[in-house]
Write a protein that holds these residues in place. Sequence first.
Motif, short mmCIF file in Angstrom:
data_model
loop_
_atom_site.label_atom_id
_atom_site.label_comp_id
_atom_site.label_asym_id
_atom_site.label_seq_id
_atom_site.Cartn_x
_atom_site.Cartn_y
_atom_site.Cartn_z
N LEU A 115 6.20 -27.96 -32.87
CA LEU A 115 5.49 -28.92 -32.36
C LEU A 115 3.89 -28.80 -32.99
O LEU A 115 3.39 -29.74 -33.02
CB LEU A 115 5.28 -28.73 -30.78
CG LEU A 115 6.66 -29.01 -29.82
CD1 LEU A 115 6.52 -28.69 -28.65
CD2 LEU A 115 7.20 -30.31 -30.20
N LEU A 116 3.59 -27.49 -33.32
CA LEU A 116 2.28 -27.20 -33.82
C LEU A 116 2.36 -27.84 -35.06
O LEU A 116 1.39 -28.51 -35.56
CB LEU A 116 2.10 -25.63 -33.70
CG LEU A 116 0.99 -25.27 -34.26
CD1 LEU A 116 -0.32 -25.51 -33.59
CD2 LEU A 116 0.90 -23.66 -34.62
N CYS A 117 3.54 -27.82 -35.74
CA CYS A 117 3.42 -28.66 -37.06
C CYS A 117 3.20 -29.91 -37.13
O CYS A 117 2.57 -30.53 -37.89
CB CYS A 117 4.73 -28.42 -37.84
SG CYS A 117 4.99 -26.69 -38.62
N ALA A 118 3.63 -30.63 -35.77
CA ALA A 118 3.32 -32.01 -35.79
C ALA A 118 1.75 -32.32 -35.49
O ALA A 118 1.31 -33.45 -35.72
CB ALA A 118 4.28 -32.67 -34.67
N ILE A 119 1.34 -31.34 -35.07
CA ILE A 119 -0.51 -31.57 -34.60
C ILE A 119 -1.21 -31.08 -35.67
O ILE A 119 -2.25 -31.64 -35.87
CB ILE A 119 -0.66 -30.40 -33.58
CG1 ILE A 119 0.19 -31.19 -32.24
CG2 ILE A 119 -2.06 -30.47 -33.11
CD1 ILE A 119 0.01 -29.94 -31.01
N ASP A 159 5.57 -31.23 -22.04
CA ASP A 159 5.68 -32.09 -20.82
C ASP A 159 6.27 -33.18 -21.01
O ASP A 159 7.06 -34.10 -20.01
CB ASP A 159 4.16 -31.96 -19.96
CG ASP A 159 3.79 -30.82 -19.59
OD1 ASP A 159 4.43 -29.68 -19.43
OD2 ASP A 159 2.60 -30.96 -19.26
N GLY A 160 6.34 -33.77 -22.20
CA GLY A 160 7.23 -35.07 -22.60
C GLY A 160 8.60 -34.97 -22.53
O GLY A 160 9.29 -35.75 -22.49
N ALA A 161 9.03 -33.70 -22.32
CA ALA A 161 10.59 -33.52 -22.40
C ALA A 161 11.31 -34.21 -23.33
O ALA A 161 12.28 -35.16 -23.05
CB ALA A 161 11.12 -33.81 -20.81
N LEU A 162 10.81 -33.83 -24.55
CA LEU A 162 11.57 -34.37 -25.87
C LEU A 162 12.70 -33.57 -26.19
O LEU A 162 12.74 -32.37 -26.23
CB LEU A 162 10.45 -34.61 -26.91
CG LEU A 162 9.28 -35.08 -26.47
CD1 LEU A 162 8.13 -34.69 -27.88
CD2 LEU A 162 9.15 -36.58 -26.20
N ASP A 163 13.89 -34.32 -26.89
CA ASP A 163 15.05 -33.74 -27.18
C ASP A 163 14.75 -33.18 -28.32
O ASP A 163 14.00 -33.73 -29.12
CB ASP A 163 16.16 -34.92 -27.17
CG ASP A 163 16.64 -35.32 -25.84
OD1 ASP A 163 16.57 -34.48 -24.69
OD2 ASP A 163 17.21 -36.45 -25.80
N VAL A 164 15.47 -31.97 -28.41
CA VAL A 164 15.52 -31.34 -30.00
C VAL A 164 16.67 -31.43 -30.48
O VAL A 164 17.79 -30.91 -29.80
CB VAL A 164 14.88 -29.81 -29.59
CG1 VAL A 164 14.95 -29.02 -30.94
CG2 VAL A 164 13.51 -29.57 -28.95
N GLN A 165 16.89 -32.11 -31.54
CA GLN A 165 18.24 -32.34 -32.36
C GLN A 165 18.55 -31.38 -33.57
O GLN A 165 17.58 -31.30 -34.12
CB GLN A 165 18.20 -33.87 -32.27
CG GLN A 165 18.28 -34.63 -31.36
CD GLN A 165 18.21 -36.03 -31.50
OE1 GLN A 165 18.53 -36.53 -32.71
NE2 GLN A 165 18.03 -37.02 -30.74
N VAL A 212 15.52 -24.53 -28.49
CA VAL A 212 15.72 -24.77 -27.22
C VAL A 212 16.36 -26.40 -27.12
O VAL A 212 16.03 -26.94 -28.27
CB VAL A 212 14.61 -25.00 -26.16
CG1 VAL A 212 14.43 -23.31 -25.92
CG2 VAL A 212 13.39 -25.53 -26.51
N ARG A 213 16.95 -27.12 -26.06
CA ARG A 213 17.38 -28.48 -26.30
C ARG A 213 16.38 -29.56 -26.26
O ARG A 213 16.57 -30.68 -26.45
CB ARG A 213 18.80 -28.44 -25.36
CG ARG A 213 19.80 -27.73 -25.85
CD ARG A 213 20.99 -28.07 -25.15
NE ARG A 213 22.19 -27.35 -25.17
CZ ARG A 213 22.58 -26.24 -24.40
NH1 ARG A 213 22.07 -26.31 -23.45
NH2 ARG A 213 23.68 -25.69 -24.84
N ASN A 214 15.43 -28.95 -25.46
CA ASN A 214 14.41 -29.78 -24.72
C ASN A 214 13.20 -29.02 -24.86
O ASN A 214 12.88 -28.01 -24.54
CB ASN A 214 14.67 -30.35 -23.35
CG ASN A 214 13.76 -31.48 -22.94
OD1 ASN A 214 12.91 -31.42 -22.73
ND2 ASN A 214 14.56 -32.89 -23.19
N THR A 215 12.03 -30.02 -25.12
CA THR A 215 10.45 -29.44 -25.22
C THR A 215 10.11 -28.66 -23.93
O THR A 215 9.36 -28.03 -23.86
CB THR A 215 9.67 -30.21 -25.87
OG1 THR A 215 9.58 -31.17 -24.97
CG2 THR A 215 10.05 -30.68 -27.26
#
Length: 241
Positions: A115-119, A159-165, A212-215
């Motif tokens: 997620l940090l990479c996305a920021i 907190d967006g509860a995003l799926d991790v695939q 993890v499966r979800n953020t």
Amino acid sequence: MSALALHTRPLFDELPYQHTFTARVLAVSELGVALDQTLFYPTGGGQPGDQGHLLLPDGSAVAVVNTQRDPLLRAIIWHQLEEGHPDIRAGTELQGCLDWERRYRHMRMHTCLHLLCAIVDAPVTGCSIAADKGRLDFDLPESTLDKEQITRSLMELIDGALDVQVQLLSNDEYRSLPNLCRTQVAPPQGNGTVRVIDIPGVDMQPCGGTHVRNTAEVGAVICDKIEKKSRHNRRVTLRFA
């Protein structure tokens, strides 16, 4: 030991949430114990090797203090045991048990670093993960990074509860996406596929680690520190709140 025939089935790729497994000892050497299959993730990609213990047929347990791939035959995973362990021989059937709390914290932090990479829009030059914190080094000659803003942005994604695939791309598919890799070291492509972690709409990059499966599972984190390590290197350290 037949080096050409020896390899370990990496169960951590298929079953990252499983805690225990059964296995057969393939070989024992000064590097440790090699099993025919394992849930123990080997040191790599900034993620530490797993710890835990092996439960032997007589009911005794021996601690696994680290897990590493063979320096030459990468398909072999060595489980390094505590000193004074009992005599373990090839062919022994045993049970492996992860230190699950430690591993799960690694999974949560590893996903958080994606997620940090996305920021932070910059190439990654280094990575380190621990049970309580993690950090990425970015190729940034001039830094406009702000700790509070990074913390807010991370928590929005968490907190967006995003799926991790998890996806497997063929080597040709991977090469057709030249901007996919954010690090200076290209991922291995020898088995014909590249494992990719995809958080749809947020981040997608090759990675062999456990996630993890979800953020939402990451939990509360803060950007703890931003450091200038060199003229072209900024280190961002995160920790669990």
